[in-house]
Design a protein around this motif. Structure first.
Motif, PDB file in Angstrom:
ATOM      1  N   ILE A  15      40.411  42.845  48.697  1.00 42.73           N
ATOM      2  CA  ILE A  15      40.693  43.820  47.640  1.00 42.73           C
ATOM      3  C   ILE A  15      41.215  45.119  48.256  1.00 42.73           C
ATOM      4  CG2 ILE A  15      39.684  45.162  45.753  1.00 42.73           C
ATOM      5  CD1 ILE A  15      39.876  42.209  45.127  1.00 42.73           C
ATOM      6  N   ARG A  16      40.564  45.547  49.346  1.00 44.70           N
ATOM      7  CA  ARG A  16      41.028  46.776  50.002  1.00 44.70           C
ATOM      8  C   ARG A  16      42.451  46.610  50.528  1.00 44.70           C
ATOM      9  NH1 ARG A  16      35.562  46.831  52.154  1.00 44.70           N
ATOM     10  NH2 ARG A  16      36.368  45.878  54.034  1.00 44.70           N
ATOM     11  N   GLN A  17      42.766  45.434  51.069  1.00 47.86           N
ATOM     12  CA  GLN A  17      44.121  45.191  51.573  1.00 47.86           C
ATOM     13  C   GLN A  17      45.134  45.211  50.436  1.00 47.86           C
ATOM     14  OE1 GLN A  17      43.813  41.467  53.631  1.00 47.86           O
ATOM     15  NE2 GLN A  17      43.092  42.409  55.524  1.00 47.86           N
ATOM     16  N   ALA A  18      44.793  44.610  49.308  1.00 51.41           N
ATOM     17  CA  ALA A  18      45.709  44.593  48.164  1.00 51.41           C
ATOM     18  C   ALA A  18      45.945  46.012  47.638  1.00 51.41           C
ATOM     19  CB  ALA A  18      45.160  43.696  47.059  1.00 51.41           C
ATOM     20  N   ARG A  19      44.898  46.819  47.598  1.00 52.49           N
ATOM     21  CA  ARG A  19      45.061  48.212  47.150  1.00 52.49           C
ATOM     22  C   ARG A  19      45.911  49.003  48.136  1.00 52.49           C
ATOM     23  NH1 ARG A  19      38.894  48.747  45.254  1.00 52.49           N
ATOM     24  NH2 ARG A  19      39.163  47.892  43.170  1.00 52.49           N
ATOM     25  N   GLN A  86      58.485  45.816  44.083  1.00 52.32           N
ATOM     26  CA  GLN A  86      57.466  45.609  45.112  1.00 52.32           C
ATOM     27  C   GLN A  86      56.117  46.171  44.657  1.00 52.32           C
ATOM     28  OE1 GLN A  86      58.973  47.295  48.741  1.00 52.32           O
ATOM     29  NE2 GLN A  86      60.324  45.573  49.154  1.00 52.32           N
ATOM     30  N   ILE A  87      56.136  47.316  43.984  1.00 48.28           N
ATOM     31  CA  ILE A  87      54.892  47.888  43.449  1.00 48.28           C
ATOM     32  C   ILE A  87      54.292  46.941  42.421  1.00 48.28           C
ATOM     33  CG2 ILE A  87      53.934  49.738  42.026  1.00 48.28           C
ATOM     34  CD1 ILE A  87      55.915  51.649  43.376  1.00 48.28           C
ATOM     35  N   GLU A  88      55.131  46.446  41.510  1.00 46.94           N
ATOM     36  CA  GLU A  88      54.640  45.525  40.484  1.00 46.94           C
ATOM     37  C   GLU A  88      54.097  44.245  41.106  1.00 46.94           C
ATOM     38  OE1 GLU A  88      58.039  45.099  37.961  1.00 46.94           O
ATOM     39  OE2 GLU A  88      57.843  47.145  37.170  1.00 46.94           O
ATOM     40  N   GLN A  89      54.773  43.738  42.128  1.00 46.00           N
ATOM     41  CA  GLN A  89      54.299  42.533  42.826  1.00 46.00           C
ATOM     42  C   GLN A  89      52.963  42.799  43.502  1.00 46.00           C
ATOM     43  OE1 GLN A  89      55.595  39.491  42.794  1.00 46.00           O
ATOM     44  NE2 GLN A  89      53.957  38.737  44.090  1.00 46.00           N
ATOM     45  N   SER A  90      52.808  43.960  44.098  1.00 44.83           N
ATOM     46  CA  SER A  90      51.536  44.313  44.741  1.00 44.83           C
ATOM     47  C   SER A  90      50.420  44.427  43.713  1.00 44.83           C
ATOM     48  CB  SER A  90      51.676  45.625  45.509  1.00 44.83           C
ATOM     49  OG  SER A  90      52.615  45.503  46.542  1.00 44.83           O
ATOM     50  N   GLN A  91      50.737  44.970  42.540  1.00 45.02           N
ATOM     51  CA  GLN A  91      49.723  45.063  41.487  1.00 45.02           C
ATOM     52  C   GLN A  91      49.323  43.685  40.981  1.00 45.02           C
ATOM     53  OE1 GLN A  91      51.765  47.748  38.858  1.00 45.02           O
ATOM     54  NE2 GLN A  91      50.784  49.562  39.743  1.00 45.02           N
ATOM     55  N   LEU A  92      50.287  42.798  40.839  1.00 43.83           N
ATOM     56  CA  LEU A  92      49.968  41.422  40.440  1.00 43.83           C
ATOM     57  C   LEU A  92      49.131  40.720  41.501  1.00 43.83           C
ATOM     58  CD1 LEU A  92      53.358  40.279  38.851  1.00 43.83           C
ATOM     59  CD2 LEU A  92      51.206  40.775  37.674  1.00 43.83           C
ATOM     60  N   ASN A  93      49.449  41.001  42.754  1.00 41.87           N
ATOM     61  CA  ASN A  93      48.673  40.430  43.857  1.00 41.87           C
ATOM     62  C   ASN A  93      47.234  40.927  43.817  1.00 41.87           C
ATOM     63  OD1 ASN A  93      48.031  39.056  46.195  1.00 41.87           O
ATOM     64  ND2 ASN A  93      48.820  40.656  47.540  1.00 41.87           N
ATOM     65  N   LEU A  94      47.045  42.214  43.504  1.00 42.52           N
ATOM     66  CA  LEU A  94      45.697  42.761  43.376  1.00 42.52           C
ATOM     67  C   LEU A  94      44.954  42.090  42.226  1.00 42.52           C
ATOM     68  CD1 LEU A  94      43.464  44.817  44.085  1.00 42.52           C
ATOM     69  CD2 LEU A  94      44.590  46.413  42.530  1.00 42.52           C
ATOM     70  N   THR A  95      45.626  41.893  41.107  1.00 40.00           N
ATOM     71  CA  THR A  95      44.997  41.231  39.962  1.00 40.00           C
ATOM     72  C   THR A  95      44.594  39.807  40.311  1.00 40.00           C
ATOM     73  OG1 THR A  95      46.341  42.570  38.474  1.00 40.00           O
ATOM     74  CG2 THR A  95      45.316  40.614  37.543  1.00 40.00           C
ATOM     75  N   GLU A  96      45.479  39.103  40.983  1.00 42.84           N
ATOM     76  CA  GLU A  96      45.171  37.723  41.382  1.00 42.84           C
ATOM     77  C   GLU A  96      44.020  37.684  42.374  1.00 42.84           C
ATOM     78  OE1 GLU A  96      47.284  33.916  43.587  1.00 42.84           O
ATOM     79  OE2 GLU A  96      48.452  35.708  43.188  1.00 42.84           O
ATOM     80  N   THR A  97      44.040  38.568  43.352  1.00 48.75           N
ATOM     81  CA  THR A  97      42.970  38.614  44.345  1.00 48.75           C
ATOM     82  C   THR A  97      41.647  38.968  43.682  1.00 48.75           C
ATOM     83  OG1 THR A  97      44.574  39.289  46.022  1.00 48.75           O
ATOM     84  CG2 THR A  97      42.266  39.633  46.541  1.00 48.75           C
ATOM     85  N   SER A  98      41.674  39.915  42.758  1.00 45.53           N
ATOM     86  CA  SER A  98      40.447  40.284  42.038  1.00 45.53           C
ATOM     87  C   SER A  98      39.905  39.096  41.260  1.00 45.53           C
ATOM     88  CB  SER A  98      40.712  41.444  41.081  1.00 45.53           C
ATOM     89  OG  SER A  98      41.117  42.581  41.788  1.00 45.53           O
ATOM     90  N   SER A  99      40.788  38.364  40.605  1.00 48.48           N
ATOM     91  CA  SER A  99      40.350  37.182  39.860  1.00 48.48           C
ATOM     92  C   SER A  99      39.741  36.140  40.782  1.00 48.48           C
ATOM     93  CB  SER A  99      41.527  36.574  39.099  1.00 48.48           C
ATOM     94  OG  SER A  99      42.034  37.478  38.170  1.00 48.48           O
ATOM     95  N   GLN A 100      40.355  35.936  41.931  1.00 46.66           N
ATOM     96  CA  GLN A 100      39.824  34.965  42.892  1.00 46.66           C
ATOM     97  C   GLN A 100      38.458  35.405  43.407  1.00 46.66           C
ATOM     98  OE1 GLN A 100      42.874  34.630  45.863  1.00 46.66           O
ATOM     99  NE2 GLN A 100      44.065  33.157  44.671  1.00 46.66           N
ATOM    100  N   VAL A 101      38.296  36.696  43.662  1.00 48.38           N
ATOM    101  CA  VAL A 101      37.017  37.207  44.151  1.00 48.38           C
ATOM    102  C   VAL A 101      35.931  37.032  43.085  1.00 48.38           C
ATOM    103  CG1 VAL A 101      35.790  39.332  44.764  1.00 48.38           C
ATOM    104  CG2 VAL A 101      37.936  38.770  45.884  1.00 48.38           C
ATOM    105  N   VAL A 102      36.271  37.360  41.831  1.00 48.87           N
ATOM    106  CA  VAL A 102      35.297  37.212  40.744  1.00 48.87           C
ATOM    107  C   VAL A 102      34.922  35.740  40.572  1.00 48.87           C
ATOM    108  CG1 VAL A 102      35.039  37.381  38.236  1.00 48.87           C
ATOM    109  CG2 VAL A 102      35.897  39.320  39.534  1.00 48.87           C
TER     110      VAL A 102
END
Length: 185
Positions: A15-19, A86-102
């Protein structure tokens, strides 16, 4: 479970890396937008020829340099739009990573609950076998049953103890996996 999910979302390195990638992409866009700003420079030049007759003793020069690419044929806009993607892709990556973590935390929590229930069942089974063994021992002392029945009950007790130890090991493994999923490794 909600607290565990919140802790995992704040503690996991993914999560920290995605942020961090979102921040990095944001700074890259800001840097690209800075290309729209014209470049202005001021120069001062001082020269003093030492031994040349007929030339002025001191030469001073002051200049302003202005550079602005007005006609870039949309290149800057294209690059800025790319940075926004790239910003939008990074935000989607954060959302996906958050979902995987949850999802990971939820699965580990479910396995921990199952291991805890299995441990309780094994503990109750072991206690029941202890009680049965006590009864069979008393019957054997009263010579009401044979030695073979006592040995069978002792084997059942040993098997219940082994099942309890296995359930205990599974519980601790599930707990360690759950703590790891929360990011507290």
């Amino acid at each position: 479970i909600d607290l565990a999910r919140q802790n995992a979302l704040s503690g996991r390195s993914e999560i920290r890396q995605a942020r961090f990638k979102i921040e990095q992409a944001t700074y890259a866009k800001r840097l690209q937008k800075a290309q729209y700003i014209p470049e202005v420079g001021i120069r001062y030049f001082f020269f003093s020829p030492f031994a040349a007759d007929g030339l002025p003793r001191y030469v001073n020069s002051l200049g302003i340099q202005f550079k602005w690419d007005i006609y870039d044929w949309g290149n800057k806009k294209h690059l800025t739009d790319e940075k926004q993607r790239q910003i939008e892709q990074s935000q989607l990556n954060l959302t996906e990573t958050s979902s995987q973590v949850v999802l990971d935390v939820s699965n580990r929590y479910r396995k921990l609950r199952e291991a805890r229930a299995s441990l309780k069942v094994a503990q109750l089974g072991q206690e029941a076998e202890k009680q049965k063994l006590q009864v069979v021992l008393e019957q054997y002392k009263q010579k009401a049953i044979l030695l073979g029945n006592l040995q069978t009950e002792q084997a059942n007790m040993a098997q219940a103890a082994a099942q309890y130890q296995q359930a205990l090991a599974n519980f601790w493994n599930a707990r360690a996996d759950f703590e790891k999923a929360m990011g507290t490794d």
